[in-house]
Design a protein around this motif. Structure first.
Motif, PDB file in Angstrom:
ATOM      1  N   ASP A  76       0.828  -1.211   0.000  1.00  0.00           N
ATOM      2  CA  ASP A  76       0.000   0.000   0.000  1.00  0.00           C
ATOM      3  C   ASP A  76       0.858   1.256   0.000  1.00  0.00           C
ATOM      4  OD1 ASP A  76      -2.363  -1.371  -0.141  1.00  0.00           O
ATOM      5  OD2 ASP A  76      -2.733  -1.365   2.021  1.00  0.00           O
ATOM      6  N   ALA A  77       2.001   1.218   0.673  1.00  0.00           N
ATOM      7  CA  ALA A  77       2.885   2.387   0.647  1.00  0.00           C
ATOM      8  C   ALA A  77       3.381   2.642  -0.776  1.00  0.00           C
ATOM      9  CB  ALA A  77       4.064   2.180   1.602  1.00  0.00           C
ATOM     10  N   LEU A  78       3.752   1.575  -1.463  1.00  0.00           N
ATOM     11  CA  LEU A  78       4.244   1.742  -2.839  1.00  0.00           C
ATOM     12  C   LEU A  78       3.147   2.277  -3.750  1.00  0.00           C
ATOM     13  CD1 LEU A  78       6.280  -1.580  -3.201  1.00  0.00           C
ATOM     14  CD2 LEU A  78       7.228   0.734  -3.094  1.00  0.00           C
ATOM     15  N   ARG A  79       1.968   1.696  -3.644  1.00  0.00           N
ATOM     16  CA  ARG A  79       0.892   2.051  -4.569  1.00  0.00           C
ATOM     17  C   ARG A  79       0.224   3.372  -4.198  1.00  0.00           C
ATOM     18  NH1 ARG A  79      -1.346  -1.526  -8.003  1.00  0.00           N
ATOM     19  NH2 ARG A  79      -3.335  -0.479  -7.708  1.00  0.00           N
ATOM     20  N   ASP A  80      -0.130   3.526  -2.918  1.00  0.00           N
ATOM     21  CA  ASP A  80      -0.981   4.655  -2.528  1.00  0.00           C
ATOM     22  C   ASP A  80      -0.188   5.878  -2.082  1.00  0.00           C
ATOM     23  OD1 ASP A  80      -3.013   2.881  -3.014  1.00  0.00           O
ATOM     24  OD2 ASP A  80      -3.300   2.331  -0.919  1.00  0.00           O
ATOM     25  N   GLU A  81       0.985   5.671  -1.522  1.00  0.00           N
ATOM     26  CA  GLU A  81       1.764   6.807  -1.027  1.00  0.00           C
ATOM     27  C   GLU A  81       2.770   7.286  -2.072  1.00  0.00           C
ATOM     28  OE1 GLU A  81       1.216   8.219   1.926  1.00  0.00           O
ATOM     29  OE2 GLU A  81      -0.296   6.757   2.537  1.00  0.00           O
ATOM     30  N   ILE A  82       3.393   6.337  -2.769  1.00  0.00           N
ATOM     31  CA  ILE A  82       4.444   6.713  -3.721  1.00  0.00           C
ATOM     32  C   ILE A  82       3.910   6.756  -5.154  1.00  0.00           C
ATOM     33  CG2 ILE A  82       6.732   6.022  -4.591  1.00  0.00           C
ATOM     34  CD1 ILE A  82       7.328   4.874  -1.825  1.00  0.00           C
ATOM     35  N   GLY A  83       2.810   6.063  -5.395  1.00  0.00           N
ATOM     36  CA  GLY A  83       2.189   6.130  -6.717  1.00  0.00           C
ATOM     37  C   GLY A  83       2.748   5.148  -7.727  1.00  0.00           C
ATOM     38  N   LEU A  84       3.438   4.118  -7.235  1.00  0.00           N
ATOM     39  CA  LEU A  84       3.957   3.099  -8.144  1.00  0.00           C
ATOM     40  C   LEU A  84       2.965   1.935  -8.179  1.00  0.00           C
ATOM     41  CD1 LEU A  84       7.729   3.177  -7.124  1.00  0.00           C
ATOM     42  CD2 LEU A  84       6.677   4.129  -9.187  1.00  0.00           C
ATOM     43  N   THR A  85       2.111   1.948  -9.173  1.00  0.00           N
ATOM     44  CA  THR A  85       1.014   0.972  -9.216  1.00  0.00           C
ATOM     45  C   THR A  85       1.345  -0.258 -10.056  1.00  0.00           C
ATOM     46  OG1 THR A  85       0.031   2.232 -11.031  1.00  0.00           O
ATOM     47  CG2 THR A  85      -0.766   2.718  -8.810  1.00  0.00           C
ATOM     48  N   GLY A  86       2.596  -0.355 -10.509  1.00  0.00           N
ATOM     49  CA  GLY A  86       2.990  -1.554 -11.253  1.00  0.00           C
ATOM     50  C   GLY A  86       2.959  -2.799 -10.390  1.00  0.00           C
ATOM     51  N   THR A  87       3.188  -2.643  -9.106  1.00  0.00           N
ATOM     52  CA  THR A  87       3.110  -3.777  -8.177  1.00  0.00           C
ATOM     53  C   THR A  87       1.640  -4.015  -7.865  1.00  0.00           C
ATOM     54  OG1 THR A  87       5.231  -3.125  -7.245  1.00  0.00           O
ATOM     55  CG2 THR A  87       3.912  -4.675  -5.971  1.00  0.00           C
ATOM     56  N   LYS A  88       1.173  -5.231  -8.104  1.00  0.00           N
ATOM     57  CA  LYS A  88      -0.267  -5.503  -8.047  1.00  0.00           C
ATOM     58  C   LYS A  88      -0.704  -6.145  -6.735  1.00  0.00           C
ATOM     59  CE  LYS A  88      -0.751  -3.956 -12.182  1.00  0.00           C
ATOM     60  NZ  LYS A  88      -1.040  -2.507 -12.267  1.00  0.00           N
ATOM     61  N   LYS A  89      -1.936  -5.832  -6.375  1.00  0.00           N
ATOM     62  CA  LYS A  89      -2.560  -6.475  -5.216  1.00  0.00           C
ATOM     63  C   LYS A  89      -3.520  -7.549  -5.721  1.00  0.00           C
ATOM     64  CE  LYS A  89      -3.818  -4.078  -1.584  1.00  0.00           C
ATOM     65  NZ  LYS A  89      -4.563  -3.190  -0.641  1.00  0.00           N
ATOM     66  N   GLY A  90      -3.165  -8.793  -5.443  1.00  0.00           N
ATOM     67  CA  GLY A  90      -4.047  -9.889  -5.815  1.00  0.00           C
ATOM     68  C   GLY A  90      -4.874 -10.306  -4.624  1.00  0.00           C
ATOM     69  N   CYS A  91      -4.257 -11.073  -3.740  1.00  0.00           N
ATOM     70  CA  CYS A  91      -4.992 -11.614  -2.586  1.00  0.00           C
ATOM     71  C   CYS A  91      -4.850 -10.744  -1.344  1.00  0.00           C
ATOM     72  CB  CYS A  91      -4.473 -13.014  -2.278  1.00  0.00           C
ATOM     73  SG  CYS A  91      -2.723 -13.030  -1.795  1.00  0.00           S
ATOM     74  N   ASP A  92      -3.755  -9.997  -1.227  1.00  0.00           N
ATOM     75  CA  ASP A  92      -3.433  -9.203  -0.037  1.00  0.00           C
ATOM     76  C   ASP A  92      -3.236 -10.092   1.195  1.00  0.00           C
ATOM     77  OD1 ASP A  92      -2.759  -6.725   1.001  1.00  0.00           O
ATOM     78  OD2 ASP A  92      -4.776  -6.281   1.717  1.00  0.00           O
ATOM     79  N   HIS A  93      -2.994 -11.375   0.974  1.00  0.00           N
ATOM     80  CA  HIS A  93      -2.815 -12.318   2.078  1.00  0.00           C
ATOM     81  C   HIS A  93      -1.626 -13.247   1.890  1.00  0.00           C
ATOM     82  CE1 HIS A  93      -6.819 -11.023   3.240  1.00  0.00           C
ATOM     83  NE2 HIS A  93      -6.643 -11.644   4.386  1.00  0.00           N
ATOM     84  N   GLY A  94      -0.681 -12.883   1.039  1.00  0.00           N
ATOM     85  CA  GLY A  94       0.518 -13.698   0.909  1.00  0.00           C
ATOM     86  C   GLY A  94       0.338 -14.996   0.166  1.00  0.00           C
ATOM     87  N   GLN A  95      -0.678 -15.068  -0.690  1.00  0.00           N
ATOM     88  CA  GLN A  95      -0.951 -16.359  -1.320  1.00  0.00           C
ATOM     89  C   GLN A  95      -0.783 -16.381  -2.831  1.00  0.00           C
ATOM     90  OE1 GLN A  95      -4.854 -17.292   0.135  1.00  0.00           O
ATOM     91  NE2 GLN A  95      -4.122 -17.667   2.207  1.00  0.00           N
ATOM     92  N   CYS A  96      -0.627 -15.221  -3.474  1.00  0.00           N
ATOM     93  CA  CYS A  96      -0.626 -15.253  -4.938  1.00  0.00           C
ATOM     94  C   CYS A  96       0.680 -14.774  -5.578  1.00  0.00           C
ATOM     95  CB  CYS A  96      -1.782 -14.420  -5.482  1.00  0.00           C
ATOM     96  SG  CYS A  96      -1.560 -12.624  -5.335  1.00  0.00           S
ATOM     97  N   GLY A  97       1.457 -13.970  -4.881  1.00  0.00           N
ATOM     98  CA  GLY A  97       2.736 -13.509  -5.422  1.00  0.00           C
ATOM     99  C   GLY A  97       2.644 -12.287  -6.318  1.00  0.00           C
ATOM    100  N   ALA A  98       1.445 -11.779  -6.571  1.00  0.00           N
ATOM    101  CA  ALA A  98       1.315 -10.639  -7.490  1.00  0.00           C
ATOM    102  C   ALA A  98       2.042  -9.392  -6.990  1.00  0.00           C
ATOM    103  CB  ALA A  98      -0.164 -10.319  -7.709  1.00  0.00           C
ATOM    104  N   CYS A  99       2.246  -9.320  -5.697  1.00  0.00           N
ATOM    105  CA  CYS A  99       2.814  -8.116  -5.074  1.00  0.00           C
ATOM    106  C   CYS A  99       4.326  -8.215  -4.866  1.00  0.00           C
ATOM    107  CB  CYS A  99       2.157  -7.887  -3.720  1.00  0.00           C
ATOM    108  SG  CYS A  99       2.532  -9.236  -2.566  1.00  0.00           S
ATOM    109  N   THR A 100       4.980  -9.204  -5.473  1.00  0.00           N
ATOM    110  CA  THR A 100       6.410  -9.439  -5.205  1.00  0.00           C
ATOM    111  C   THR A 100       7.263  -8.247  -5.643  1.00  0.00           C
ATOM    112  OG1 THR A 100       6.051 -11.804  -5.585  1.00  0.00           O
ATOM    113  CG2 THR A 100       8.342 -11.024  -5.584  1.00  0.00           C
TER     114      THR A 100
END
Ligand code: FES
Ligand code: FES
Length: 208
Positions: A76-100
């Motif tokens: 959330d800091a990367l996406r919402d505070e810094i504005g780098l939205t290339g990192t994706k939120k999939g599950c938000d629970h450590g299960q999908c890897g989209a946010c690596t």
């Protein structure tokens, strides 16, 4: 996630926090979290505002000084505070890897790591892979060359994880690649193409 150790240290605290929270009596406050998630993405746990914590992150070689609710995830800091939205939120629970992302060169599930835990660390996101002259990272080029995506939602996480996988020395065989990329899910099932892309890019990635 893949290989077990790569992300464990960095996301363990938030996982513990979630687990402890979930086991608290009835935990009725957890459910309002989902109802209000869109309104309060950077204060994801609980309802009460928390004192902001000064946090310094170097993201893609750029320094950022932030004041964050301590419950803010790195994602959330990367996406919402810094504005780098290339990192994706999939599950938000450590299960999908989209946010690596890479933190000090190691793979981290950014949804499972509090941003404040990363104070003073170097974070690399998909936006930071391109060379200053605009050349794609060899892993990005390999994903294009092998059509290693369809919808693309998992792709930034796949590419960051692939770079980590190679640099950890876990890409010597297709079996290793499959094993150590197994924490990155692709609902479009581009897995054979992803393996082929990593195989193509591994030597160039080691030198990058
Ligand atoms: S969004 Fe982080 S693992 Fe799914
Ligand atoms: S390309 Fe669609 S989820 Fe992976």
């Amino acid at each position: 996630m893949e290989g077990g150790s790569k992300t464990r240290a960095s996301h363990f605290s938030r996982r513990n926090f979630i687990t402890a929270s979930a086991s608290a009596a009835a935990a009725p406050w957890m459910f309002p979290r989902y109802a209000t998630a869109e309104k309060s993405e950077t204060a994801p746990m609980g309802e009460e505002p928390q004192a902001k914590v000064p946090t310094s992150l170097t993201v893609n070689k750029q320094p950022h000084r932030l004041a964050l609710d301590p419950r803010t995830s790195l994602l959330d800091a990367l996406r919402d505070e810094i504005g780098l939205t290339g990192t994706k939120k999939g599950c938000d629970h450590g299960q999908c890897g989209a946010c690596t992302v890479l933190v000090n060169g190691m793979r981290v599930l950014s949804c499972m790591s509090f941003a404040v835990m990363n104070d003073g660390r170097d974070v690399t996101t998909i936006e930071g892979l391109e060379s200053p002259s605009g050349e794609l990272h060899p892993m990005q080029q390999a994903f294009i060359d092998h059509d290693a995506f369809q919808c693309g939602y998992c792709t930034s996480g796949q590419i960051m994880s692939a770079i980590g996988c190679v640099n950890e020395g876990h890409a010597d065989s297709d079996a290793d690649i499959r094993e150590y990329m197994s924490g990155n899910l692709c609902r479009c099932a581009a897995y054979p193409n992803i393996v082929a892309a990593i195989r193509q890019a591994r030597d160039a990635t080691r030198k990058a």
